[in-house]
Design an enzyme around this catalytic site. Structure first.
Site, PDB file in Angstrom:
ATOM      1  CG  HIS A 149      -1.822  -1.249   0.978  1.00 43.81           C
ATOM      2  ND1 HIS A 149      -3.719  -1.195   1.309  1.00 43.81           N
ATOM      3  CD2 HIS A 149      -1.621  -2.425   1.275  1.00 43.81           C
ATOM      4  CE1 HIS A 149      -4.105  -2.372   1.315  1.00 43.81           C
ATOM      5  NE2 HIS A 149      -3.084  -3.130   1.431  1.00 43.81           N
ATOM      6  CG  ASP A 171      -4.814   1.907   1.135  1.00 38.14           C
ATOM      7  OD1 ASP A 171      -5.940   0.480   1.721  1.00 38.14           O
ATOM      8  OD2 ASP A 171      -4.056   2.119   1.100  1.00 38.14           O
TER       9      ASP A 171
END
Length: 461
Positions: free
Chosen positions: A18, A122
């Protein structure tokens, strides 16, 4: 402090895949002369920068905001578990919840000197950015770090809807909610409750590979109306630095690859969250040896929550005499390796992978065919996408057999199948063609470039 027009704030999740994706997206957006503010803990800012390959994060348009590290335990990965999901990382995941207030403080400060603050976060940092809805000139965009295919499956199941696939494909797919731990499922539920005020969704994907799934998401307005697939985020053309100092600093594995014939090497790597039993490592080693194929194997244990704590790192043991027997034909690397450069190297013709989405995108961008060996989370869905939908890979084993040992015979057979004549030729050809199409899409006038232009046009409106 001078006033800016529009600034972009990146709020990544605290796991390698991520962090990597949003740092790559930072580079893409910064090419439009838009200032980027990358916010994470001190440890994870350092991790993102130290593990970056393909470009250097020294651009004046990217400012890092290292926040105080929350306290959390960082246990070792546990190979002797009933699931491959990295439960040892959950304390690190939970610690990210403590970033809510310091992140909000930075965004409020930027909002005072900017016409608009664009917060790209995210999807599993939605809790952390919940206060943005109270900042008048700030808006949020959810970054979906996984494949559109997986996200579509996950959300249709969560909403109690039917999957729009053939029965055969449905039978191949596991329940998307059953590939993660129960504790992580609860963590996800907390994030969903704060996904109610975002402007749009951003994907590290491309309509070249997932157009029909993106159209379904858009048509049914799953997760909102606005969707931008602006991938691949990773650099698609990595130009080697030919200076003598740079050549001296090149990773040893790249120098080894330089000496191998074109498309002759299979690259073996299972990402940052895979933990194998010793017996499985042995079978994999023997299978690679018996295949008589050139290979580059990155053999590392899964990351800990704090990757810089090296006190109790497990050394993964290989069969006695293995490295001597494969010398010249194979290379084992035990440290962090420059995967984008490896997959873009002329001598690499195949990739044995866990099918994390970063690895999938990097392989497809490089035109490299895959032997799919998924372990948890989105990985079995990504494997299905590569093998059954795109035809650029082979499946090591069915997901239903995931608890069984993959034998050396299975490894040998799959490596020979992908890298040899027959079926492997066609799969490698399709991978090469897909890679070319993906790279062209990001060029002037390409679909990917138009998608990115559309995103930039909207956030700077």
């Amino acid at each position: 402090m001078p006033t800016s027009d529009v600034v972009v704030v990146m709020v990544p999740f605290v796991a390698q895949g991520h962090l990597n994706q949003l740092l790559h997206l930072s580079r893409l957006i910064s090419t439009y002369n838009i200032p980027i503010h990358f916010i994470s803990t001190t440890t994870h800012c350092r991790q993102a920068r130290d593990r970056l390959h393909g470009w250097h994060a020294h651009d004046n348009f990217i400012k890092f905001h290292p926040l105080h590290d929350p306290d959390f335990t960082s246990p070792n990965p546990e190979p002797n578990t009933t699931t491959q999901f990295p439960t040892h990382l959950q304390p690190s995941f939970n610690s990210s919840l403590h970033l809510r207030h310091p992140v909000a403080d930075i965004i409020r400060s930027l909002a005072k000197t900017s016409r608009r603050v664009v917060v790209v976060h995210d999807s599993i940092m939605s809790y952390v950015v919940q206060d943005v809805k109270f900042i008048q000139n700030a808006e949020t965009y959810i970054f979906r770090a996984l494949s559109v295919f997986y996200i579509l499956c996950f959300n249709l199941i969560r909403l109690g809807k039917e999957l729009p696939f053939t029965l055969e494909m449905k039978l191949r797919l596991p329940d998307a909610t059953a590939t993660v731990s129960q504790e992580f499922t609860e963590f996800l539920k907390l994030q969903y409750s704060h996904q109610t005020f975002h402007v749009g969704n951003i994907y590290d994907s491309s309509r070249v590979i997932e157009g029909k799934f993106l159209e379904y998401v858009e048509k049914d307005e799953i997760m909102g109306k606005r969707h931008w697939a602006v991938g691949p985020f990773n650099p698609v053309e990595i130009s080697p630095d030919v200076s003598s100092s740079a050549q001296q600093d090149r990773h040893a594995c790249l120098k080894w690859l330089d000496k191998q014939p074109e498309k002759s090497v299979i690259y073996v790597s299972f990402g940052t969250t895979t933990t194998f039993l010793e017996c499985q490592i042995r079978e994999l080693a023997l299978g690679l040896e018996k295949s008589e194929q050139r290979f580059l194997w990155v053999l590392r244990d899964a990351d800990k929550g704090d990757v810089f704590k090296k006190d109790t790192v497990r050394r993964l043991e290989l069969p006695e005499g293995f490295e001597c027997r494969i010398e010249g034909r194979g290379l084992v690397v035990r440290e962090w390796a420059p995967q984008p450069e490896i997959l873009g190297h002329f001598s690499v013709g195949g990739f044995m992978s866990h099918c994390g989405w970063n690895s999938c995108m990097e392989a497809m961008t490089g035109g490299v065919a895959i032997i799919a060996w998924p372990g948890h989370s989105d990985q079995p869905h990504n494997a299905c996408l590569l093998v059954d939908v795109l035809g650029v890979g082979l499946l090591m084993r069915e997901w239903a057999c995931r608890d069984e040992l993959v034998t050396s015979v299975m490894v040998e057979t799959m490596v020979r199948k992908l890298m040899g004549a027959g079926e492997g030729v066609e799969i490698r050809k399709r991978a090469t063609e897909l890679g070319g199409e993906l790279r062209r899409s990001l060029g002037e006038g390409g679909g990917g470039r138009k998608e990115l232009d559309s995103l930039i046009s909207y956030i700077t409106r």
